[in-house]
Design a protein around this motif. Structure first.
Motif, PDB file in Angstrom:
ATOM      1  N   ASP A 157       0.856  -1.192   0.000  1.00  0.00           N
ATOM      2  CA  ASP A 157       0.000   0.000   0.000  1.00  0.00           C
ATOM      3  C   ASP A 157       0.889   1.238   0.000  1.00  0.00           C
ATOM      4  OD1 ASP A 157      -2.144   1.626   0.044  1.00  0.00           O
ATOM      5  OD2 ASP A 157      -2.839   1.105   2.058  1.00  0.00           O
ATOM      6  N   GLY A 158       1.304   1.642  -1.195  1.00  0.00           N
ATOM      7  CA  GLY A 158       2.176   2.798  -1.276  1.00  0.00           C
ATOM      8  C   GLY A 158       2.507   3.125  -2.706  1.00  0.00           C
ATOM      9  N   LYS A 159       3.454   4.050  -2.849  1.00  0.00           N
ATOM     10  CA  LYS A 159       3.861   4.530  -4.164  1.00  0.00           C
ATOM     11  C   LYS A 159       5.374   4.673  -4.160  1.00  0.00           C
ATOM     12  CE  LYS A 159       3.569   8.870  -4.838  1.00  0.00           C
ATOM     13  NZ  LYS A 159       3.005  10.217  -4.985  1.00  0.00           N
ATOM     14  N   ASN A 160       6.014   4.130  -5.198  1.00  0.00           N
ATOM     15  CA  ASN A 160       7.468   4.196  -5.313  1.00  0.00           C
ATOM     16  C   ASN A 160       7.825   5.044  -6.522  1.00  0.00           C
ATOM     17  OD1 ASN A 160      10.192   3.789  -5.136  1.00  0.00           O
ATOM     18  ND2 ASN A 160      10.159   1.655  -5.810  1.00  0.00           N
ATOM     19  N   SER A 161       8.528   6.126  -6.295  1.00  0.00           N
ATOM     20  CA  SER A 161       8.994   6.972  -7.387  1.00  0.00           C
ATOM     21  C   SER A 161      10.414   6.568  -7.756  1.00  0.00           C
ATOM     22  CB  SER A 161       8.956   8.448  -6.976  1.00  0.00           C
ATOM     23  OG  SER A 161       7.629   8.858  -6.708  1.00  0.00           O
ATOM     24  N   PHE A 162      10.690   6.566  -9.057  1.00  0.00           N
ATOM     25  CA  PHE A 162      12.010   6.168  -9.524  1.00  0.00           C
ATOM     26  C   PHE A 162      12.241   6.845 -10.873  1.00  0.00           C
ATOM     27  CE2 PHE A 162       8.862   3.204 -11.018  1.00  0.00           C
ATOM     28  CZ  PHE A 162       9.154   3.049 -12.358  1.00  0.00           C
ATOM     29  N   ALA A 163      13.437   6.742 -11.376  1.00  0.00           N
ATOM     30  CA  ALA A 163      13.743   7.278 -12.700  1.00  0.00           C
ATOM     31  C   ALA A 163      14.615   6.276 -13.436  1.00  0.00           C
ATOM     32  CB  ALA A 163      14.449   8.623 -12.590  1.00  0.00           C
ATOM     33  N   LEU A 164      14.437   6.223 -14.773  1.00  0.00           N
ATOM     34  CA  LEU A 164      15.162   5.284 -15.620  1.00  0.00           C
ATOM     35  C   LEU A 164      15.955   6.043 -16.673  1.00  0.00           C
ATOM     36  CD1 LEU A 164      12.284   2.720 -16.320  1.00  0.00           C
ATOM     37  CD2 LEU A 164      14.256   2.311 -14.849  1.00  0.00           C
ATOM     38  N   ARG A 165      17.074   5.437 -17.085  1.00  0.00           N
ATOM     39  CA  ARG A 165      17.778   5.961 -18.241  1.00  0.00           C
ATOM     40  C   ARG A 165      18.556   4.832 -18.910  1.00  0.00           C
ATOM     41  NH1 ARG A 165      22.699   9.795 -15.952  1.00  0.00           N
ATOM     42  NH2 ARG A 165      23.985   8.168 -14.998  1.00  0.00           N
ATOM     43  N   VAL A 166      18.807   5.029 -20.216  1.00  0.00           N
ATOM     44  CA  VAL A 166      19.615   4.105 -20.994  1.00  0.00           C
ATOM     45  C   VAL A 166      20.667   4.897 -21.750  1.00  0.00           C
ATOM     46  CG1 VAL A 166      17.909   2.268 -21.297  1.00  0.00           C
ATOM     47  CG2 VAL A 166      17.887   4.210 -22.840  1.00  0.00           C
ATOM     48  N   ALA A 167      21.711   4.213 -22.172  1.00  0.00           N
ATOM     49  CA  ALA A 167      22.775   4.864 -22.923  1.00  0.00           C
ATOM     50  C   ALA A 167      22.317   5.137 -24.350  1.00  0.00           C
ATOM     51  CB  ALA A 167      24.022   3.979 -22.927  1.00  0.00           C
TER      52      ALA A 167
END
Length: 731
Positions: A157-167
């Motif tokens: 019961d929650g929210k996870n913020s994240f960020a992605l990147r690729v080369a």
């Protein structure tokens, strides 16, 4: 998603997610922002554990053929749920704040990142909860060309913020995604970039936002080509808001989508979902990219090299990472593992195909050798590849040919490399570049076909007799090369003979089978006595004839056997070749001193017939015909003088039922006028007694065994010796 109302229980309707199209149309880019505070500038993605339309966030990474095996550099910032962000103090401006939220204390929350391709899973990593924002490397190495799907799934019961990147040159795409809008500086936050191509003119582009929580929380808009701003409605709590843009030529070009948190907001972290459609079909967005805080380091970087024995990357190679931190190489077909090493960090070598590492800065290396070049030829004695042939290789480096049915091994040779010849069907080689050759010959035997005439006790070879085999026509005698098997032979009919279909010819490898077509010729013998009524010790002429419709020569002997009281000074035997074009005819004058019958016999078939002569006056003539394997019938002719001519009597005898019996009764030749009267017939009551007269031939359509008497009157002034012409009978 507002933090105060995070406990709402109504489950929202889920979005129907279409399959992402392989277009790089949308770009999530980064605005300049202070790196330490991390409260603006970086617009992170979000994964919500419960009560959200998107249960699993799905992203697509395309690897074109020209970029295969280039370092992917897939990294994630803050994959764990940071308890400091919300549960432990709700820090809105604390250093490193990123917008993670857990709505119940002491409840477990986790997020799983899974990368898969059409052929299976590449890796899967699960992150739990902590009190720091980490920078993780998910997949640093290259991948084979293909389409890869990254799924992010949170539970709890929650929210996870994240960020992605690729080369570069890779991008992350999706058509439906969730961002976390959190900011206290009220700056424009870039959501996405969209390139509208000319091919979209006439279609409709839809931009949807979900759960902005109303116009007081945030505003969102698009900037069309030409820097024209168009505001989008801010969706209400748990609602969707969609704007449709009919695409005209003026709208072809770059679009940008923004969101801005307003001063009137009641929350400092708000999850918002965006969706993009073209004519109601999902359009993938290019998202991802982030700048970590200034001093942030990758807390767990895993680098894996899969190389050959010269240290060169193996094209098409990859690796998998298990949840137990075990890494395994994925090798192209035929590659053989050589070794595994931990070049940096901590880990254990389990085998050449398994390494277990301790998370951190880790670099691993797998070494594999390319498959040895093994060339195996399976050819015929002329060096031509045998269709359908192959070979099998055993673990002991032995090779055996696989031959089509019937092929016979001839030899085995090591053309290149090292090895031993075990037999014509087995070679054992030493690993390396090896070329082997197996030679086998096709199975082949032959079939000899001839034809004979079975004539009495003689077997007379025949030449040039056609027959069929396998749909083709040949002539006897001949020998045909054939593969082993059974071959039906079809004979043709020869006039004047009978034939049976012989058994199929059987061909065995290396041997010659034989088929003989046997014909049984049909011949006939006649004996004519002229005259057959004469004075005592007068001379009559016996004419014995042998005939056949068989076109080939039959060696035969025609004999005359005279009874006591019959004598002749001429040979009573004639030997020669009997055929359709060459009948045998023996004429002998015979002195007859008593009534009896002579016999004509044809050897070697022992076909016999008789001719009678009676010593009395007036004279007569008779003939008996005996057909081999058929019937026997005869006709005797006598005349009696009457006023103005003669009464002619023909007496017919038959031992079988015959159809269309033709009695030849030639009229005397000469210019004298002859008048033949009606023909009357007496005989068995069941026979057809209605004669048909056509010239010299009298035809009875059907006779049964017995004796028949035909009479007619012949009006003429000719003497009796001219009237007594010899008769004949056929059927």
């Amino acid at each position: 998603m507002p933090d105060q109302n995070a406990r709402w229980l109504t489950r929202l309707p889920r979005l129907r997610l279409g399959t992402a199209l392989p277009l790089s149309l949308l770009a999530l880019s980064l605005l300049g922002a202070p790196a330490l505070a991390q409260t603006g500038g970086v617009l992170p993605l979000a994964s919500v554990g419960e009560k959200w339309p998107i249960d699993i966030e799905t992203y697509i990474i395309q690897v074109p053929a020209q970029d295969a095996n280039k370092p992917l550099g897939l990294e994630v910032y803050s994959p764990t749920l940071n308890l400091t962000d919300y549960v432990d103090g709700r820090r809105t401006k604390a250093e490193g704040y990123f917008g993670d939220e857990l709505y119940q204390k002491n409840v477990q929350f986790s997020t799983t990142f899974t990368l898969s391709s059409a052929t299976g899973q590449v890796f899967e990593r699960t992150f739990g909860m902590n009190r720091e924002h980490t920078w993780e490397s998910l997949w640093a190495s290259g991948l084979p060309a293909g389409t890869y799907t990254l799924k992010v799934n949170s539970t709890g019961d929650g929210k996870n913020s994240f960020a992605l990147r690729v080369a570069s040159p890779f991008v992350i795409e999706t058509s439906d995604f969730t961002v976390n809008a959190r900011d206290t500086e009220q700056r424009d936050l870039l959501v996405a970039r969209l390139t509208v191509p000319a091919g979209w003119v006439g279609k409709t582009l839809s931009v949807t936002n979900y759960d902005v929580d109303g116009p007081k929380e945030a505003k969102t808009w698009v900037v069309e080509p030409g820097n024209k701003r168009v505001d989008l409605p801010s969706s209400d709590n748990g609602k969707y808001a969609t704007v449709k843009f009919p695409i005209t030529p003026a709208l072809v070009g770059e679009w940008t989508v923004y969101i801005k948190v307003l001063p009137t907001t009641k929350q400092y972290s708000n999850a918002v979902t965006y969706s993009f459609r073209l004519d109601n079909k999902p359009i993938p967005a290019r998202i991802g990219g982030f700048t970590p805080p200034t001093n942030a380091k990758i807390s767990s970087q895993l680098l894996v090299d899969v190389v050959d024995t010269q240290g060169q990357p193996i094209a098409g190679a990859s690796y998998t990472v298990g949840g137990d931190n075990v890494v395994r190489p994925v090798l192209p077909g035929g590659y053989v593992p050589v070794s595994a090493d931990v070049l940096k960090g901590k880990g254990n070598v389990i085998s050449p195909t398994e390494l277990r590492y301790t998370p951190g800065d880790v670099k691993l290396r797998f070494v594999a050798r390319p498959p040895y070049k093994l060339l195996v030829d399976v050819v015929d004695p002329q060096g031509r590849p045998i269709p359908g042939a192959s070979y099998v290789e055993a673990n002991d480096n032995s090779v055996r040919p696989v031959l089509p049915p019937g092929y016979v091994p001839v030899s085995a040779t090591v053309i290149q490399g090292s090895g031993n010849v075990i037999s014509p069907t087995e070679l054992r080689y030493k690993p390396g570049d090896v070329k082997l050759r197996f030679v086998a010959r096709p199975p082949e035997g032959s079939l000899s076909i001839d034809s004979v005439a079975i004539y009495g006790n003689q077997r007379i070879p025949l030449t040039g007799v056609p027959f069929t085999l396998g749909g083709k026509t040949y002539s006897t005698p001949t020998t045909l090369p054939l593969q082993p098997g059974d071959y039906p032979v079809g004979p043709t009919q020869i006039p004047g003979s009978g034939v049976r279909t012989p058994p199929p010819g059987h061909v065995v490898d290396g041997t010659t089978g034989r088929v003989t077509i046997e014909y049984t010729p049909r011949t006939e013998v006649t004996l004519l006595t002229t005259p057959d009524v004469l004075n005592a010790c007068d001379v009559t002429q016996l004419t014995a004839s042998a005939k056949t419709d068989f076109p080939y020569k039959l060696p035969a002997t025609l004999n005359l056997n005279l009874p006591a009281g019959w004598t002749s000074d001429y040979p009573l035997s004639l030997r020669g070749d009997l055929s359709a074009s060459t009948p045998l005819r023996l004429k002998v004058p015979v002195r007859v001193c008593r009534t009896d019958s002579a016999e004509a016999a044809l050897d070697p078939v022992n076909l016999r017939t008789t001719g009678q002569a009676r010593v009395r006056s007036p004279g007569g003539s008779n003939i008996t015909r005996n057909v081999e394997q058929g019937a026997r019938a005869g006709v005797a002719k006598s005349i009696e003088a009457i006023e103005g001519g003669y009464t002619v009597t023909l007496q017919i005898t038959a031992d079988s039922t015959l159809e269309n019996v033709q009695i030849t009764d030639p009229l005397p030749s000469g210019s004298q006028t002859l008048v033949r009267g009606p023909v009357t017939v007496n005989g068995p009551s069941l026979a057809n007694l209605s004669p048909r007269v056509e010239g010299d031939i009298i035809t009875l359509s059907r006779v049964i065994p017995g004796t028949y008497t035909l009479t007619y009157q012949l009006l003429t002034s000719l003497p009796a010796e001219q009237i007594l012409t010899p008769p004949d009978i056929r059927w």
